[in-house]
Design a protein around this motif. Sequence first.
Motif, PDB file in Angstrom:
ATOM      1  N   GLU A 145      97.409   1.606  22.018  1.00  0.00           N
ATOM      2  CA  GLU A 145      97.987   0.706  21.113  1.00  0.00           C
ATOM      3  C   GLU A 145      98.701   1.089  19.948  1.00  0.00           C
ATOM      4  N   THR A 146      98.180   2.265  19.238  1.00  0.00           N
ATOM      5  CA  THR A 146      98.468   2.643  18.091  1.00  0.00           C
ATOM      6  C   THR A 146      99.538   3.875  18.078  1.00  0.00           C
ATOM      7  N   GLY A 147      99.210   4.625  19.193  1.00  0.00           N
ATOM      8  CA  GLY A 147      99.758   6.286  19.378  1.00  0.00           C
ATOM      9  C   GLY A 147      99.180   7.276  18.744  1.00  0.00           C
ATOM     10  N   MET A 148      98.059   6.737  18.062  1.00  0.00           N
ATOM     11  CA  MET A 148      96.982   7.768  17.187  1.00  0.00           C
ATOM     12  C   MET A 148      95.759   7.605  17.780  1.00  0.00           C
ATOM     13  N   THR A 149      95.023   8.739  17.605  1.00  0.00           N
ATOM     14  CA  THR A 149      93.517   8.608  17.761  1.00  0.00           C
ATOM     15  C   THR A 149      93.041   7.920  16.532  1.00  0.00           C
ATOM     16  N   PRO A 150      91.683   7.267  16.640  1.00  0.00           N
ATOM     17  CA  PRO A 150      91.096   6.904  15.574  1.00  0.00           C
ATOM     18  C   PRO A 150      90.752   8.058  14.455  1.00  0.00           C
ATOM     19  N   VAL A 151      90.344   9.067  14.837  1.00  0.00           N
ATOM     20  CA  VAL A 151      90.179  10.214  13.807  1.00  0.00           C
ATOM     21  C   VAL A 151      91.465  10.454  12.997  1.00  0.00           C
ATOM     22  N   ALA A 152      92.701  10.437  13.777  1.00  0.00           N
ATOM     23  CA  ALA A 152      93.952  10.669  12.843  1.00  0.00           C
ATOM     24  C   ALA A 152      94.206   9.516  12.023  1.00  0.00           C
ATOM     25  N   TYR A 153      94.066   8.214  12.555  1.00  0.00           N
ATOM     26  CA  TYR A 153      94.539   7.196  11.963  1.00  0.00           C
ATOM     27  C   TYR A 153      93.711   7.035  10.416  1.00  0.00           C
ATOM     28  N   LEU A 154      92.059   7.179  10.726  1.00  0.00           N
ATOM     29  CA  LEU A 154      91.555   7.162   9.385  1.00  0.00           C
ATOM     30  C   LEU A 154      92.029   8.205   8.622  1.00  0.00           C
ATOM     31  N   LEU A 155      92.181   9.496   8.860  1.00  0.00           N
ATOM     32  CA  LEU A 155      92.725  10.476   8.118  1.00  0.00           C
ATOM     33  C   LEU A 155      93.965  10.126   7.317  1.00  0.00           C
ATOM     34  N   LYS A 156      95.086   9.719   8.202  1.00  0.00           N
ATOM     35  CA  LYS A 156      96.212   9.262   7.400  1.00  0.00           C
ATOM     36  C   LYS A 156      95.845   8.005   6.585  1.00  0.00           C
ATOM     37  N   LEU A 157      95.110   7.217   6.978  1.00  0.00           N
ATOM     38  CA  LEU A 157      94.789   6.113   5.898  1.00  0.00           C
ATOM     39  C   LEU A 157      94.276   6.439   4.402  1.00  0.00           C
ATOM     40  N   ARG A 158      93.238   7.579   4.875  1.00  0.00           N
ATOM     41  CA  ARG A 158      92.711   8.129   3.428  1.00  0.00           C
ATOM     42  C   ARG A 158      93.751   8.814   2.608  1.00  0.00           C
TER      43      ARG A 158
END
Length: 289
Positions: free
Chosen positions: A217-230
């Motif tokens: 759905e997003t093109g990113m893994t949850p780990v990568a998404y969380l890190l980018k968010l932080r």
Amino acid sequence: MNAQTYSVASNPAQTENGTLRVLFAGESQTPPKHALGPKIYDYYLMHAIESGQGVFRTETDVYHLGPGDCFLIHPGQLVSYVSDEGNPWRYRWVAFDGELAGEQAKAAGFSPEHPVLHVTLDSQVPHYIAMIQSRFNSRRESAHMAAIGCLHLILADCLDHVERPAQLTMAEPQIQRTVKQMINYMTSQYAHPVSIEQMCASLGYNRAYLSRIFKKETGMTPVAYLLKLRIDQSKRLLRERPELSVEQVSASVGLTDPLYFSRQFKRFFGQSPTSYRQKIAGRSSSPDK
């Protein structure tokens, strides 16, 4: 046959019509053929049937209702309802209004076209309505706030206990809702040392499955998404909170190792947190040309 009973308690607080307000709550063991309407109301009125049988009518539909059924009368809706002659209803009711009342009712599954829900018999809706009535009878200043809390529990319980056919496979809209839940979870929890495993456990799915649908759905893994968010949040703090040290910024976005934070920040933005902050400070102190 059970003896007829009737009791009602009104909100003791003199509150203006705000976002959400509970007006009154009550209960009744109705007599045989007890009838109301046809009539309209200028507020939302929910009934939760504990026992007995009866008929609820709108302008377009007729519903034969019994234990576990809830019906919600919407403002301006012409309705009537009558208890059965041989096995009359025992029900509890709660009235509410406010700017968000319609939105909250719709979120729980009620609409003018579909004003009836059947909840499972372990539903706590009658219990929460009884709590509202008890609070109103206490005449405490806290009764208004407690009643709003109970109303939210009532609507949440309706949503949780609506009987739906079991789904053998997860439909696409449900996948999208699950991904939104993951995003909401990470957005609200990024400041804490939360792990993807904890998130998966809280949502009730295994990590491999959630990682797969999230990346789709997003093109990113949850780990990568969380890190980018932080890291994105840290950039905002570096810009808006100059009194915070780099270590404090790192901790504020859930990264307890400042060195790791600095490396990741540079990977995303091509410069260290300190360099970024100095550049921002230089821009803000430059005289207008």
